[in-house]
Scaffold this active site. Structure first.
Site, mmCIF file in Angstrom:
data_model
loop_
_atom_site.group_PDB
_atom_site.id
_atom_site.type_symbol
_atom_site.label_atom_id
_atom_site.label_comp_id
_atom_site.label_asym_id
_atom_site.label_seq_id
_atom_site.Cartn_x
_atom_site.Cartn_y
_atom_site.Cartn_z
ATOM 1 N N HIS A 309 61.937 17.428 49.120
ATOM 2 C CA HIS A 309 62.033 18.782 48.546
ATOM 3 C C HIS A 309 60.982 19.690 49.191
ATOM 4 O O HIS A 309 61.286 20.786 49.662
ATOM 5 C CB HIS A 309 61.842 18.673 47.022
ATOM 6 C CG HIS A 309 61.728 19.971 46.285
ATOM 7 N ND1 HIS A 309 62.604 20.345 45.297
ATOM 8 C CD2 HIS A 309 60.837 20.990 46.374
ATOM 9 C CE1 HIS A 309 62.264 21.525 44.813
ATOM 10 N NE2 HIS A 309 61.174 21.949 45.445
ATOM 11 N N GLU A 310 59.744 19.216 49.237
ATOM 12 C CA GLU A 310 58.673 20.047 49.817
ATOM 13 C C GLU A 310 58.907 20.272 51.310
ATOM 14 O O GLU A 310 58.635 21.358 51.832
ATOM 15 C CB GLU A 310 57.308 19.391 49.591
ATOM 16 C CG GLU A 310 56.963 19.103 48.135
ATOM 17 C CD GLU A 310 57.189 20.256 47.183
ATOM 18 O OE1 GLU A 310 57.023 21.427 47.609
ATOM 19 O OE2 GLU A 310 57.575 20.025 46.026
HETATM 20 ZN ZN LIG Z 1 59.988 23.670 45.280
#
Ligand SMILES: [Zn+2]
Length: 862
Positions: A309-310
């Site tokens: 996600h990051e």
């Molecule tokens: Zn985020």
């Protein structure tokens, strides 16, 4: 603090006249080893103004400003600084602002957080800014669309290491007092909220990623992974690097835009308020992702998801950034969607979409049915609005809607759209229309269709329910099949849904398997006929959102529901089964299935659940059901049944398996009658054993908390356990367990520590709150319902927003689920029309959860 807010209008005006050329920020954190509470921060900010002579302001939250110099002219801090802003009168076309200030270390995780490790006394620092806490560390223009290159230097104690978004330009310089100064290379043009500093005697592991680019050059990315020294023994950085490299491969393949930020460090930091933060080149994570005790595969899967996600944010968010927080979803929905997508495509964690369907979407469904729900593209007037918008709509619903978009435009069009979006807007800022424009180009659906899709899905709130309607002839064949769609009264939008309808039948050996699947466009109408299914034999079970393509509450026809009641656990496909679990959970929340019927399903079928993440979600939901949705007179019997069931499954689970651990944790929390509590005590003391179960530190604390809450352990046991585990995490778990003790003095002490003082760091405050409200102690916490309403405004005014959020949510008297509590909440809302909108939003949400619990209890009583 006066005027710490910043409105969208102010930000827009400032961006209209200003453009930033660069920041030089010098931080001196040598004081971190002492107790002065402040550090030196000197910022030089070079910017242009398109309307010379105009006034503007810079942002800074600092206890003391030493000097302010604008274009060589000294300004009196007492005149231009009001505690949160620096007035900038009479700007020139080209300007240089120099601000020299003493800024405060944070103990709430906002700004530059300072943490002392109880194991060795070492001090650790890190920053966390989103949406607007960089101004706690240096003077700036705190809004995402005033991007600039940043050049940081950090002076820190002799034995420390320092990190920032970019690499240091060389070895740190040694100063006369033996401290060292790191000079970091200028960053790319980025927003203030993703700048970062990490400093302390961190343990660092290193690795390297390289890749041939299409133009024949080689992209080199140095990788780093950091944690506190005292956690290094548990740090599985190999696995973290492994997922990191798989992700970098995947995103380069799909996005066709080389990672633009140089190195890629990932720091696991203490007392972190959120899961992680996408600072380019210097991603920060909560250190609970380093596992000191055995955890299930679901925990590793969850961590991989966060890493990815990051990483997706490096493109969605960092390279291309929303103009203002209205379009926060532009980065969060994408990162959430890409997290699951890349996980399944590129790593060994193949349950990504199951977890998404079952866990992530449960968050979205809850949030979207609150009275405070909002469209995915939100109306964010100011920073307080922004702070509350990191919610289930922006993340999970947005991601679910992107999954629906992929079903609508196709995977290739979706990724081609993303590629054009990065190239067109690199290092810039965007709004919704910029995304729709590329999708209209690549999908072939045209601008009008994309605009319609956007209106239906992004610009309206609320969740639809989809229900199958079957007419069957005397031979048991379907003569007419339709999908019925409805919406909540307050959010009446019906939407076009691309769905897969699945028909399931029981095999001879008793499994439910899919016999037919058709993909259908459900129109934005109350009833869509599906002629393709006419003539098919009536199946045992119909799923109208099979494969989880759309975002909806999936409902059942009567016969399907009977099938599930008899055989939910035998649905063969794990995603289909997760969707069924999710659907009966939504029915329970909606008061359509009695709470005790839901618990009965869990007791009968959770033992058959193969997906460990789904199983753990069932445990969480069963506890919530027991505490809030079961009618009061049914609670005791239900609690006994749940505990007995948990013990049976713990014994039946394969020794040493994840399932055994999950059931053991659940049993440790649920143990209820004397013999069960004695067993827990025996396991903790080592006099009892379960074959294959290692009663390690985290499990020990869970068991001890249950014993403390039931009055079977107390101060002596807590002290002994803390001595055994004298760490940050031990201190946190000890604090929670201590707050769970069943006596009025403990509750009074906890209330005082949380509400009436401001001394606890965020992590310990959270632990106190977690222990305070115990389901077995309703009469002990009932006296705090009234004080809760009395202190709300004071808490909101005096505490930082992170802390206030925890107090307002965590101390709401949710266990006192009575009409009187509901009435008291309504009274507060009626009497506080003018309270901060963000505070009212939180209270309205707590009120709605309570009203829902009362409705569920009415259903359960029938
Ligand atoms: Zn985020």
């Amino acid at each position: 603090m006066p005027g710490t807010n910043l409105t969208r209008d102010e930000a827009r005006e400032r961006a209209r006249i200003l453009a930033v050329d660069g920041y030089t920020v010098e931080l001196d954190v040598r004081s971190a080893l002492g107790d002065s509470g402040v550090f030196r921060s000197r910022t030089t900010l070079r910017f242009r103004c398109s309307e010379p002579g105009a006034d503007s302001f810079a942002d800074l939250l600092a206890p003391h400003v030493r000097s302010v110099t604008l274009n060589g002219r000294e300004l009196d801090p007492a005149e231009v600084f009001d505690g949160s802003r620096i007035a900038l009168p009479g700007l020139a076309a080209e300007n240089e602002l120099v601000v020299d200030a003493d800024c405060a270390y944070s103990h709430t995780g906002e700004g530059l957080h300072r943490f002392v490790d109880p194991v060795d006394g070492e001090v650790y620092l890190y920053t966390q800014y989103e949406p607007a806490d960089a101004r706690r560390v240096f003077a700036n223009f705190e809004q995402p669309d005033l991007k600039a290159p940043f050049t940081f230097t950090v002076t820190a104690p002799a034995h420390w290491e320092a990190f920032s978004n970019s690499a240091a330009t060389g070895e740190p310089k040694r100063n006369e007092d033996r401290s060292r100064t790191w000079s970091f290379a200028p960053t790319q043009r980025i927003s203030t909220y993703i700048t970062a500093i990490v400093a302390g005697p961190y343990h660092v592991d290193r690795d390297h990623y390289s890749r041939e680019l299409p133009d024949g050059t080689t992209l080199e990315i140095p990788l780093g992974a950091l944690c506190r020294k005292s956690l290094a023994q548990y740090f599985d950085s190999d696995e973290i690097f492994n997922v990191t490299k798989q992700g970098l491969d995947f995103f380069h393949e799909e996005f066709d835009y080389p990672y633009p930020f140089g190195k890629y460090d990932q720091a696991f930091v203490p007392e972190y308020n959120i899961g992680a933060m996408e600072n380019p080149g210097c991603v920060t994570f909560r250190e609970e992702f380093i596992y000191r005790s055995k955890v299930t595969e679901a925990a590793y899967e969850g961590r991989a998801n966060v890493i990815l996600h990051e990483m997706a944010h490096m493109w969605f968010g960092d390279l291309v950034t929303m103009q203002w927080w209205d379009d926060l979803w532009l980065k969060e929905s994408f990162a959430d969607f890409m997290g699951a997508f890349s996980q399944v495509a590129a790593t060994k964690y193949q349950s990504g979409w199951i977890t998404f369907a079952n866990r992530r979407k449960a968050w979205a469904y809850r949030q979207d049915q609150l009275p405070t729900t909002h469209p995915i593209t939100a109306d964010i007037r100011d920073l307080e609005d922004a702070k509350l918008n990191f919610d289930g709509i922006t993340y999970a619903k947005g991601a679910a809607v992107l999954k629906q978009l992929v079903a609508y435009v196709g995977r290739d069009a979706f990724f081609e759209g993303a590629r054009r979006y990065f190239k067109r807007h690199a290092f810039g800022n965007t709004t919704l229309n910029d995304l729709l424009a590329v999708l209209a180009e690549t999908s072939g659906r045209g601008e009008e269709a994309m605009a319609q899709w956007s209106r239906a899905w992004l610009q309206t709130a609320g969740v639809n329910a989809l229900t199958p309607e079957l007419t069957v002839d005397a031979e048991g064949r379907i003569t007419d099949f339709a999908v019925l769609q409805d919406a909540a009264e307050d959010y009446p939008t019906l939407r076009p849904h691309r769905v897969a309808v699945g028909l399931y039948d029981l095999t001879e050996d008793g499994r439910l398997v899919r016999s037919r699947r058709v993909e259908v466009d459900v129109r934005a109408e109350a009833r869509t006929s599906v002629p393709e299914l006419a003539g098919a034999p009536r199946p045992a079970l119909v799923l109208v959102n099979d494969d989880d393509l759309t975002y909806c509450k999936m409902r059942f026809d009567e016969e399907s529901l009977d099938t599930l009641r008899a055989s939910l656990g035998t649905v063969q496909d794990p995603l289909a089964r997760a969707l069924c679990w999710s659907a009966v959970w939504n029915m329970t929340r909606d008061g359509l299935m009695p709470a005790r019927d839901y618990l009965d399903l869990v007791l009968r079928f959770a033992g058959l659940e193969s997906d460990i993440g789904v199983l753990q979600q069932l445990h969480t939901q069963a506890r919530l059901t027991l505490e809030q949705y079961v009618v009061p007179e049914g609670r005791e019997a239900a609690a006994q049944a749940i505990a007995a069931g948990a013990l049976t499954e713990q014994r039946a689970a394969e020794p040493g398996s994840d399932h055994q651990l999950a059931w053991a944790r659940f049993f440790a929390q649920s143990a209820h009658v004397e013999s069960e509590l004695q067993l827990v005590a025996g396991l903790l003391a080592g006099t009892a054993r379960v074959d294959g179960l290692d009663v390690d530190q985290e499990l020990r604390w869970a068991m001890l908390q249950t014993l403390v809450a039931s009055g079977r352990a107390g101060d002596a046991e807590l002290r002994a356990e803390l001595q055994r585990d004298n760490t940050a995490s031990g201190k946190r778990l000890e604090t929670a367990a201590r707050a769970a003790a069943p006596n009025a003095e403990t509750k009074a002490r906890t209330w005082h520590a949380v509400v009436e003082t401001d001394e606890l760091p965020n992590a310990l405050l959270e632990a106190e709150i977690a222990g305070f409200q115990q389901a077995s102690q309703r009469e002990l916490v009932a006296p705090y319902a009234e004080p809760y309403f009395e202190v709300l405004e004071k808490v909101w005014a005096e505490r930082s927003i992170e802390i206030a959020l925890r107090i307002v949510n965590g101390l709401f008297p949710r266990l006192i689920s009575t009409d009187a509590t509901l009435a008291r909440t309504d009274q507060w809302l009626a009497e506080h029309e003018d309270a901060a909108p963000a505070l009212r939003r939180l209270v309205r949400e707590c009120r709605d959860d309570l009203a829902r619990a009362l409705r569920a209890q009415v259903c359960d009583a029938r």
